[in-house]
Design an enzyme around this catalytic site. Structure first.
Site, short mmCIF file in Angstrom:
data_model
loop_
_atom_site.label_atom_id
_atom_site.label_comp_id
_atom_site.label_asym_id
_atom_site.label_seq_id
_atom_site.Cartn_x
_atom_site.Cartn_y
_atom_site.Cartn_z
N ASP A 149 -12.91 -2.32 0.64
CA ASP A 149 -12.56 -3.66 0.12
C ASP A 149 -13.60 -4.16 -0.86
OD1 ASP A 149 -10.14 -4.12 1.35
OD2 ASP A 149 -11.02 -5.04 3.13
N THR A 165 -5.59 -3.35 8.11
CA THR A 165 -5.53 -4.71 7.59
C THR A 165 -5.52 -5.72 8.72
OG1 THR A 165 -4.46 -6.14 5.97
CG2 THR A 165 -2.99 -4.71 7.23
N SER A 204 0.81 -1.23 0.00
CA SER A 204 0.00 0.00 0.00
C SER A 204 0.84 1.28 0.00
CB SER A 204 -0.96 0.01 1.19
OG SER A 204 -1.90 -1.02 1.04
N ARG A 228 -13.74 -24.48 5.16
CA ARG A 228 -13.17 -25.64 5.86
C ARG A 228 -13.97 -25.93 7.13
NH1 ARG A 228 -7.07 -24.67 7.58
NH2 ARG A 228 -8.14 -23.14 8.86
N GLY A 256 -14.07 -15.81 6.26
CA GLY A 256 -13.53 -14.80 7.18
C GLY A 256 -13.98 -13.41 6.79
N LYS A 271 -9.38 -5.35 11.35
CA LYS A 271 -10.54 -4.80 10.64
C LYS A 271 -11.82 -4.79 11.49
CE LYS A 271 -8.90 -5.72 6.00
NZ LYS A 271 -9.16 -6.27 4.67
N TYR A 324 -2.17 -11.43 -3.61
CA TYR A 324 -1.32 -10.88 -4.67
C TYR A 324 0.16 -11.20 -4.49
CZ TYR A 324 -0.77 -7.02 -1.32
OH TYR A 324 -0.52 -6.29 -0.19
N GLY A 338 -13.85 -19.70 1.67
CA GLY A 338 -13.46 -19.00 2.89
C GLY A 338 -14.65 -18.25 3.46
N ASN A 397 -11.89 -1.25 6.73
CA ASN A 397 -10.49 -1.23 6.26
C ASN A 397 -9.96 0.19 6.06
OD1 ASN A 397 -11.78 -0.47 3.86
ND2 ASN A 397 -10.17 -1.40 2.62
N GLY A 419 -5.16 -10.51 -6.66
CA GLY A 419 -5.66 -9.45 -5.77
C GLY A 419 -4.99 -8.09 -5.93
P1 ATR Z 1 -9.69 -12.81 6.84
O1 ATR Z 1 -10.33 -11.78 7.70
O2 ATR Z 1 -8.45 -12.32 6.13
O3 ATR Z 1 -10.63 -13.43 5.87
P2 ATR Z 1 -9.92 -14.91 8.78
O4 ATR Z 1 -11.12 -14.28 9.35
O5 ATR Z 1 -8.89 -15.44 9.73
O6 ATR Z 1 -9.12 -13.93 7.82
O7 ATR Z 1 -10.41 -16.07 7.79
C1 ATR Z 1 -9.52 -16.88 7.18
C2 ATR Z 1 -10.30 -17.83 6.27
O8 ATR Z 1 -9.37 -18.61 5.59
C3 ATR Z 1 -11.21 -18.79 7.01
O9 ATR Z 1 -12.33 -19.03 6.23
C4 ATR Z 1 -10.33 -20.02 7.14
O10 ATR Z 1 -11.02 -21.23 7.29
P3 ATR Z 1 -11.49 -21.73 8.75
O11 ATR Z 1 -12.68 -20.91 9.09
O12 ATR Z 1 -11.76 -23.16 8.59
O13 ATR Z 1 -10.32 -21.45 9.66
C5 ATR Z 1 -9.67 -20.00 5.81
N1 ATR Z 1 -8.43 -20.76 5.75
C6 ATR Z 1 -7.23 -20.43 6.30
N2 ATR Z 1 -6.30 -21.37 6.01
C7 ATR Z 1 -6.93 -22.31 5.24
C8 ATR Z 1 -6.52 -23.53 4.61
N3 ATR Z 1 -5.25 -23.96 4.71
N4 ATR Z 1 -7.43 -24.21 3.91
C9 ATR Z 1 -8.69 -23.79 3.80
N5 ATR Z 1 -9.15 -22.65 4.38
C10 ATR Z 1 -8.28 -21.93 5.08
#
Ligand code: ATR
Length: 482
Positions: free
Chosen positions: A324, A284, A241, A371, A349, A288, A438, A347, A309, A459
């Site tokens: 974002d 970041t 950034s 996951r 998160g 957040k 990215y 994902g 963000n 990204g």
């Molecule tokens: P962010 O705010 O950047 O999205 P986060 O809230 O910690 O970060 O979320 C990370 C995401 O990446 C989650 O969905 C996580 O899956 P879990 O909820 O099962 O933890 C996912 N993630 C991280 N490492 C992973 C991996 N090796 N395989 C699959 N999903 C993964």
């Protein structure tokens, strides 16, 4: 104006001179770190100032002060005494050093004394008072290089700096937490900032290069009027950034600077932001969510996504925005039609939430795969879309929702390049694959998609787009894209 001082850490005078000459125009002065020289070279130090027009600091740093000199103190003092025959502009003498003959010689020869203090472990209490008390005469320049290990420590450095007033001084925070003090010497009224040659041995933790100071941060333009912006995160030093924002300021000739602030405590950072009159900052991972309770006001996007963000000062209040979602959607919209597209989001998160929010606004139908299924289910419930566990059992659901696949997890990001959360999926070549990572430029997920002929997107465009929006909020001016 604060000066750029290059620490010379080669083992011979000749090599040091080569480095110095190579940086002509990019630095204002140099510190000859004699403790890095070979023993044969140490006795020739007085010749060095005759080889350059730049002002030089003479320094023989002992091991206990972070240097390399490990011989007897008597030898050190005698070498320094001899070196003072050269036309150095400054000599670095440590706090607590009792060497009246050396001081007398320096004064007689018009060589100004820098009275230095180092703490590689902490930011000591009452630093300003300690520095002033360490001076042997009022014309000495007090210097401290200390180690902040938290945002609170960093704030304390700025507080102690204020106590030193506008006298000549050098106050630097080492390590990642101290980075801003190296860039903001011109705001702090510091006499100089130290730096080390690009890619070389750094003379102290956290040294940057003259290239970084000049080309990224436009160090010489920074003064007490400079508007400070930045980014907070933990870790944050890898962020690109600053390249985006500072380049924009440079193109428009704005007296702004954008700095990464390693931050462990957002409340302390808000307090530091008030102290430094920070105009705005990007937020970041992992902050957040944490910043939201500290905002005075926030946009509807922040409320809906539950993540912020971007924070900036608007009419004296801290306002939170989420750029974002828009940053994510602009490059995708440019690549493909979105209305009624079936999208899989990998994902669940904070990043996924912003992406899902933006995709739904565009009229996509979204399924979240995660996951930990419970997180996907909860997010889907909140955002009114579908969900499924992430894994081979969900292959059919994934195929049915695969016009666009969006990868939002950290799996595949440096240093986890060998991971691909969709390694069980075979691309048909018809999908659009979007990874918000990215670094690296292409994750395994994107490489697989590309191999099968899919349109791919990483990204970096998202980073730029969300940054452009922040730039407008912080400066009131559109980003100079051209
Ligand atoms: P962010 O705010 O950047 O999205 P986060 O809230 O910690 O970060 O979320 C990370 C995401 O990446 C989650 O969905 C996580 O899956 P879990 O909820 O099962 O933890 C996912 N993630 C991280 N490492 C992973 C991996 N090796 N395989 C699959 N999903 C993964």
């Amino acid at each position: 104006m604060a000066r750029i001082c290059l620490a010379l850490t080669e083992s011979t005078l000749e090599e040091n001179l080569k480095i110095l000459t190579g940086y002509s125009g990019q630095i204002d002065m140099a510190e000859l770190r004699c403790d890095f020289l070979t023993e044969e070279e140490m006795v020739r130090v007085s010749e060095f100032p005759g080889l350059t027009d730049l002002p030089l600091i003479l320094t023989f740093r002992k091991v206990c002060d972070g240097g390399k000199f490990n011989r007897d103190e008597e030898i050190r003092l005698s070498l320094m005494e001899k070196a003072l025959n050269g036309n150095f502009s400054f000599v670095d003498l440590e706090e607590g050093l009792h060497a009246p003959a050396l001081e007398k010689k320096a004064r007689e020869r018009g060589i100004r004394i820098i009275r230095s203090f180092h703490d590689f472990d902490k930011v000591p209490e009452n630093l300003a008072e300690r520095l002033i008390n360490s001076l042997h005469s009022s014309d000495e320049i007090p210097k401290a290089a200390v180690m902040p290990k938290s945002t609170a420590d960093l704030k304390r450095i700025f507080e102690e700096n204020e106590k030193l007033g506008d006298r000549d001084k050098i106050l630097l925070g080492m390590g990642t937490y101290g980075f801003s003090t190296r860039i903001l010497a011109g705001v702090m009224g510091s006499y100089l900032t130290f730096c080390s040659k690009e890619g070389g041995v750094t003379a102290a933790p956290g040294h940057v290069s003259p290239e970084v100071l000049n080309n990224i941060y436009r160090f010489r333009n920074i003064n007490s009027e400079t508007v400070i912006c930045g980014i907070i995160g933990h870790p944050v030093m890898h962020t690109r950034s600053p390249l985006i924002h500072n380049e924009g300021y440079s193109k428009l000739g704005l007296n702004y600077v954008y700095i990464p602030f390693e931050t462990d405590d957002v409340k302390e950072f808000f307090s530091l932001a008030e102290k430094l009159s920070i105009r705005g900052f990007s937020v970041t991972v992992p902050h957040k969510n944490d910043v939201i309770p500290l905002l005075d006001e926030m946009s509807s996007g922040v409320k809906a996504i539950g993540a912020c963000n971007t924070v900036w000062k608007k009419e004296g209040k801290w306002f939170g925005e989420n750029t974002d979602a828009e940053g994510f959607i602009i490059p995708l919209r440019a690549l493909t039609e979105l209305k009624n597209k079936r999208v899989s989001v990998i994902g669940a998160g904070g990043a996924a939430k912003a992406c899902v929010f933006a995709l739904l606004e565009e009229g996509c139908s979204v399924t979240i795969f995660n996951r930990t299924y419970e997180k996907a289910r909860l997010l889907a419930e909140q955002m009114s879309c579908s969900s499924a566990p992430l894994g081979p059992d969900s292959l059919e659901a994934l195929k049915e929702s695969s016009d666009i696949l969006v990868q939002t997890t950290s799996a595949g990001m440096h240093p986890m390049e060998d991971r691909n959360p969709l390694d069980f999926y075979d691309f048909t070549g018809e999908e659009t694959a979007y990874d918000i990572i990215y670094t690296p430029e292409k994750t395994l997920f994107l490489l697989e998609a590309e191999k099968k002929g899919c349109a791919i997107l990483n990204g970096y465009e998202m980073l730029k787009e969300q940054g452009y929006k922040q730039f407008k909020l912080f400066t009131g001016t559109e980003y100079p894209r051209a």
